[in-house]
Design an enzyme around this catalytic site. Sequence first.
Site, PDB file in Angstrom:
ATOM      1  N   LYS A  74      53.143  54.113 -18.396  1.00 32.97           N
ATOM      2  CA  LYS A  74      54.034  55.489 -18.358  1.00 32.97           C
ATOM      3  C   LYS A  74      55.214  55.459 -19.358  1.00 32.97           C
ATOM      4  O   LYS A  74      56.041  55.420 -18.795  1.00 32.97           O
ATOM      5  CB  LYS A  74      54.242  55.994 -16.947  1.00 32.97           C
ATOM      6  CG  LYS A  74      53.053  56.344 -15.884  1.00 32.97           C
ATOM      7  CD  LYS A  74      53.618  56.976 -14.468  1.00 32.97           C
ATOM      8  CE  LYS A  74      52.496  57.322 -13.694  1.00 32.97           C
ATOM      9  NZ  LYS A  74      51.900  56.089 -13.340  1.00 32.97           N
ATOM     10  N   THR A  81      60.169  53.160 -30.163  1.00 29.29           N
ATOM     11  CA  THR A  81      59.854  52.189 -29.198  1.00 29.29           C
ATOM     12  C   THR A  81      58.473  52.299 -28.503  1.00 29.29           C
ATOM     13  O   THR A  81      57.458  51.311 -28.400  1.00 29.29           O
ATOM     14  CB  THR A  81      60.925  52.123 -28.158  1.00 29.29           C
ATOM     15  OG1 THR A  81      62.134  51.964 -28.801  1.00 29.29           O
ATOM     16  CG2 THR A  81      60.836  50.955 -27.236  1.00 29.29           C
ATOM     17  N   GLY A 220      44.119  54.967  -4.411  1.00 28.79           N
ATOM     18  CA  GLY A 220      44.515  53.675  -4.381  1.00 28.79           C
ATOM     19  C   GLY A 220      44.640  53.304  -2.816  1.00 28.79           C
ATOM     20  O   GLY A 220      43.587  52.675  -2.380  1.00 28.79           O
ATOM     21  N   ARG A 221      45.512  53.680  -1.952  1.00 25.74           N
ATOM     22  CA  ARG A 221      45.679  53.312  -0.746  1.00 25.74           C
ATOM     23  C   ARG A 221      44.634  53.410   0.118  1.00 25.74           C
ATOM     24  O   ARG A 221      44.254  52.427   0.975  1.00 25.74           O
ATOM     25  CB  ARG A 221      47.322  53.432  -0.292  1.00 25.74           C
ATOM     26  CG  ARG A 221      48.228  52.860  -0.692  1.00 25.74           C
ATOM     27  CD  ARG A 221      49.607  53.066  -0.576  1.00 25.74           C
ATOM     28  NE  ARG A 221      49.847  54.169  -1.407  1.00 25.74           N
ATOM     29  CZ  ARG A 221      50.983  54.875  -1.657  1.00 25.74           C
ATOM     30  NH1 ARG A 221      52.198  54.461  -1.013  1.00 25.74           N
ATOM     31  NH2 ARG A 221      51.068  55.747  -2.578  1.00 25.74           N
TER      32      ARG A 221
HETATM   33  O1  C5P Z   1      46.395  56.695  -3.803  1.00 27.29           O
HETATM   34  P1  C5P Z   1      47.531  55.978  -4.042  1.00 27.29           P
HETATM   35  O2  C5P Z   1      48.766  56.847  -3.572  1.00 27.29           O
HETATM   36  O3  C5P Z   1      47.837  54.595  -3.343  1.00 27.29           O
HETATM   37  O4  C5P Z   1      47.737  55.793  -5.688  1.00 27.29           O
HETATM   38  C1  C5P Z   1      48.876  55.136  -6.237  1.00 27.29           C
HETATM   39  C2  C5P Z   1      48.650  54.960  -7.633  1.00 27.29           C
HETATM   40  O5  C5P Z   1      48.567  56.410  -8.248  1.00 27.29           O
HETATM   41  C3  C5P Z   1      49.534  54.002  -8.473  1.00 27.29           C
HETATM   42  O6  C5P Z   1      48.970  53.285  -9.021  1.00 27.29           O
HETATM   43  C4  C5P Z   1      50.570  55.120  -9.143  1.00 27.29           C
HETATM   44  O7  C5P Z   1      50.816  54.748 -10.412  1.00 27.29           O
HETATM   45  C5  C5P Z   1      49.512  56.273  -9.519  1.00 27.29           C
HETATM   46  N1  C5P Z   1      49.834  57.657  -9.641  1.00 27.29           N
HETATM   47  C6  C5P Z   1      49.757  58.171 -10.832  1.00 27.29           C
HETATM   48  N2  C5P Z   1      50.440  59.203 -11.392  1.00 27.29           N
HETATM   49  C7  C5P Z   1      51.175  60.034 -10.491  1.00 27.29           C
HETATM   50  C8  C5P Z   1      51.296  59.394  -9.314  1.00 27.29           C
HETATM   51  C9  C5P Z   1      50.672  58.356  -8.721  1.00 27.29           C
HETATM   52  O8  C5P Z   1      49.140  57.514 -11.724  1.00 27.29           O
HETATM   53  N3  C5P Z   1      51.576  61.071 -10.811  1.00 27.29           N
END
Ligand code: C5P
Length: 246
Positions: A74, A81, A220-221
Site C-alpha cells: 500500500k 519514492t 484472512g482471519r
Molecule cells: O479477513 P481479514 O480482515 O483478516 O483480512 C485482513 C487483510 O485484509 C489484511 O492483510 C489487510 O491488509 C487486508 N486489507 C486490504 N485492504 C483493505 C482492508 C484490509 O487489503 N481495504
Amino acid sequence: MNARSIRDSGNPATRLVFPLDVPDRARALSLAKALAGKVGFLKVGLELFVAEGPGLLGDLRGAAPDCGLFLDLKLHDIPATVGKAMEAARNLSADLVTVHAQGGPEMMRAAVGAAGGAVVLGVTVLTSLDPSSLAELTDECRRPGLYAASLAQRALDSGCGGLVCSSLETAGLRDRFGPGPLLVNPGIRPSWGQVRDDDQKRVGTVGSALSAGADLLVIGRPIREAPSPAEAADRVLGEISQALRL
Ligand code: C5P
C-alpha cells in the site's frame, strides 16, 4: 495474469486471496504449504515484509508454486519514492502490487510505469473505515461510495489495472467502469466466520461480493483463526463455486 484469465479460470481457488498476516517466515511457509492449491494468491503485507524482507517471496514461490504473489505494501509517498520502490519490487516478480489512490495521479503513474509485469491496484477506501470515521474527513468522504468512485477514477486514469474496494462499493464501481478493472474485495466475512473484535466495518459475504462483480476476495482471519485453515478454505471455495455456479 489479467482480469479475464481470472474470471475465465473456472477454478474457485483462483478467486481467493489469502493474506499471510503472520509475524514470521516459518508460520508463513507453513500456511502457504497448507493452503497451496486452495488459494489463488498469497498476499504479503507490511507485517511480514518488514519482519522477513524481500527474500521471503522467493521462498513462498518455492512452497506454493501455483499461487500468485500479491505484494500488498500500500505504497503512499511522493511519486519519485513510490516509483523507485516499485522499481525495486519488480525484481520480486509479484503478480499484484498496491498503492494508495489517495497518493494522487502522478504517484500512481510513477508506480505503473515502474511496475513491469505486475498489475498495480489502487487502494480506494479502507474497509476498516466507516462513514462516521470518514465524516471526520472532507465532505466527499462522508459517503464512502462517492469517495471510492472518485479515488477509483483517479486510479484508473493513472493506469492502475484494478482497485481494492469494499464489497459495498463494488457494484457501483463495476457499473461505472465496466468489466476492465480487476476488483479486489477485502473485508469478506462468511456467515460462519465472524471475527472477534473485528476492525473491518464495511464488510460483505462471499456471495454478496461476487454477485456485486468482485474478481478476487481477500479472506484472512476467518481462515487463519479457524480450527483447520484448510477446511475453512474449502468451505470458502464451496461458497465461491456456488456464487459463480461453477
Ligand atoms: O479477513 P481479514 O480482515 O483478516 O483480512 C485482513 C487483510 O485484509 C489484511 O492483510 C489487510 O491488509 C487486508 N486489507 C486490504 N485492504 C483493505 C482492508 C484490509 O487489503 N481495504
